[in-house]
Motif scaffolding. Structure first.
Motif, mmCIF file in Angstrom:
data_model
loop_
_atom_site.group_PDB
_atom_site.id
_atom_site.type_symbol
_atom_site.label_atom_id
_atom_site.label_comp_id
_atom_site.label_asym_id
_atom_site.label_seq_id
_atom_site.Cartn_x
_atom_site.Cartn_y
_atom_site.Cartn_z
ATOM 1 N N GLU A 2 0.830 -1.193 0.000
ATOM 2 C CA GLU A 2 0.000 0.000 0.000
ATOM 3 C C GLU A 2 0.873 1.255 0.000
ATOM 4 O OE1 GLU A 2 -3.445 0.024 2.643
ATOM 5 O OE2 GLU A 2 -2.911 -2.029 3.207
ATOM 6 N N TYR A 4 2.334 4.819 0.954
ATOM 7 C CA TYR A 4 2.541 5.631 2.147
ATOM 8 C C TYR A 4 3.054 7.014 1.753
ATOM 9 C CZ TYR A 4 1.914 1.870 5.575
ATOM 10 O OH TYR A 4 1.377 0.877 6.364
ATOM 11 N N HIS A 37 5.332 5.148 -3.476
ATOM 12 C CA HIS A 37 5.239 5.899 -2.225
ATOM 13 C C HIS A 37 5.588 7.358 -2.475
ATOM 14 C CE1 HIS A 37 4.731 2.197 0.023
ATOM 15 N NE2 HIS A 37 5.790 1.691 -0.578
ATOM 16 N N ILE A 208 -4.228 10.388 1.106
ATOM 17 C CA ILE A 208 -3.510 9.466 1.977
ATOM 18 C C ILE A 208 -4.129 9.505 3.374
ATOM 19 C CG2 ILE A 208 -1.285 8.862 3.007
ATOM 20 C CD1 ILE A 208 -1.337 8.519 -0.013
ATOM 21 N N ASP A 211 -3.257 6.814 8.927
ATOM 22 C CA ASP A 211 -2.429 5.677 9.317
ATOM 23 C C ASP A 211 -1.414 5.277 8.256
ATOM 24 O OD1 ASP A 211 -4.239 4.636 7.512
ATOM 25 O OD2 ASP A 211 -4.747 2.879 8.718
ATOM 26 N N HIS A 212 -1.419 6.012 7.121
ATOM 27 C CA HIS A 212 -0.423 5.765 6.078
ATOM 28 C C HIS A 212 0.533 6.955 5.930
ATOM 29 C CE1 HIS A 212 -2.571 2.160 5.188
ATOM 30 N NE2 HIS A 212 -1.827 1.904 4.130
ATOM 31 N N ASN A 270 3.980 -4.003 8.340
ATOM 32 C CA ASN A 270 2.578 -3.754 8.015
ATOM 33 C C ASN A 270 2.176 -4.372 6.682
ATOM 34 O OD1 ASN A 270 1.281 -1.702 10.046
ATOM 35 N ND2 ASN A 270 3.390 -1.012 9.745
ATOM 36 N N ASN A 271 3.071 -5.115 6.068
ATOM 37 C CA ASN A 271 2.760 -5.716 4.768
ATOM 38 C C ASN A 271 3.259 -7.157 4.744
ATOM 39 O OD1 ASN A 271 1.755 -3.419 2.859
ATOM 40 N ND2 ASN A 271 3.433 -2.517 4.021
#
Length: 271
Positions: A2, A4, A37, A208, A211-212, A270-271
Motif C-alpha cells: 500500500e 505511504y 510511495h 492518503i 495511518d499511512h 505492516n505488509n
C-alpha cells in the motif's frame, strides 16, 4: 504494498553529519518512490538548499520548505503551490521592539531575495545565498516586501525574553529557539504555519489516510509533524523534547542510516 506518505526532516535526520544522504538510504528512497510511495522532504530550509538532495533522490513529490511557509511540487502540475508571507510591517515592528544590543543579525527572505542587517558567514553557509539578491542594512529602509521567514540571531540567551515579549504583542505569532553553529537563533512564525499543516495539505491532495503517514524528525520544528503522523519516529540523536511526541525512537542515528531502518521496519511490519 500500500502507498505511504513519508515525510523526512533533513538536518539531523535524512542528512548525516557531513550534510549528505548515504548511498544505502538514497537507494532505498529511490526504490520506494518507484514503488509509488510519496517521499516528502520537509525542512526549515529554502527550496534552493533542498533541491540538490531532492534531485539526488530522483523525487517527483511536493517539498515542504521554510517549515511549511512554502509548499511546492516541481514536477506535479496538478499540485497547487502554497505560499505564506509575513507582512513586512510586522517584521519591522518586532525588530524595533527588541533592544538592538541583543540582536546579532536578522534574516528574512523570499525565493529570490534576502534581507540581512549585515553579512553573516554562518547564515550564508546554512541557507545558501548563492544566486540570490541580498539586501544589507536597517530593515526600516531595506525591507519593502513580505518575506516567508524571519530568523533572529541573538547575542546571548538574555535576548530570549525580549524576543518572546515582542512576538506575543502580535496576534497568532509564535517563536521557537534553536542553537546555531556558533550562536543562538530564533525563528518567528505564524501558529497556523508548520510542517504539519503542509503535510496535511499534501496528504489531502494525494488522498492518503492518517495511518499511512510516516514522519521522521529530530528537532522542535518537527513536533507538529510527528503529532499529525500515524507513524511518528524521533531520531535517537534528536532533541529529548521531540521524543515525547513520537510513537517510537529510531534504532540508529543519522550517521548510521536511521531513516532507512525506521521506514523499513514500518513498511515490512505492516505488509
Amino acid at each position: 504494498m500500500e502507498r505511504y506518505l513519508i515525510a523526512l526532516d533533513m538536518d539531523g535526520t535524512l542528512l548525516n553529519s557531513e550534510g549528505e544522504i548515504s548511498k544505502k538510504t538514497s537507494d532505498y528512497l529511490k526504490e520506494l518512490e518507484n514503488e509509488g510511495h510519496i517521499i516528502v522532504i520537509s525542512s526549515g530550509r529554502p527550496i534552493r538548499a533542498i533541491k540538490r538532495y531532492y534531485d539526488q533522490l530522483g523525487l517527483h513529490s511536493p517539498i515542504i520548505c521554510y517549515n511549511g511557509a512554502y509548499i511546492t511540487s516541481p514536477y506535479d502540475k496538478s499540485f497547487e503551490d502554497q505560499i505564506f508571507a509575513f507582512p513586512h510591517e510586522v517584521i519591522k515592528s518586532i525588530y524595533h521592539e527588541i533592544d538592538s544590543k541583543y540582536i546579532a543579525n536578522i534574516m528574512c527572505e523570499t525565493n529570490e531575495e534576502i534581507w540581512l542587517l549585515k553579512e553573516d558567514e554562518v547564515l550564508s553557509k546554512f541557507f545558501w545565498h548563492d544566486g540570490m539578491t541580498v539586501h544589507y542594512g536597517d530593515f526600516s529602509q531595506s525591507l519593502n516586501q513580505d518575506p516567508m521567514t524571519m530568523i533572529i540571531e541573538s547575542t546571548s540567551k538574555e535576548a530570549d525574553s525580549l524576543i518572546i515579549s515582542a512576538v506575543t504583542r502580535h496576534p497568532h505569532l509564535k517563536v521557537r529557539f534553536w542553537n546555531g553553529y556558533y550562536s543562538l537563533f530564533s525563528e518567528i512564525y505564524y501558529e497556523n504555519i508548520s510542517k504539519a499543516a503542509g503535510l496535511a495539505y499534501i496528504a489531502k491532495h494525494y488522498h492518503i489516510a492518517h495511518d499511512h503517514i510516516i514522519a521522521i524528525g529530530d528537532a522542535s520544528n518537527d513536533i507538529e509533524m510527528l503529532s499529525l503522523a500515524g507513524h511518528a519516529i524521533a531520531m535517537i540523536n534528536g532533541d529529548e523534547q521531540i521524543k515525547k511526541y513520537a510513537h517510537e525512537i529510531s534504532e540508529y542515528d543519522n550517521n548510521h542510516d536511521g531513516v532507512y531502518y525506521a521506514i523499513y521496519k514500518i513498511l515490512h511490519s505492516n505488509n
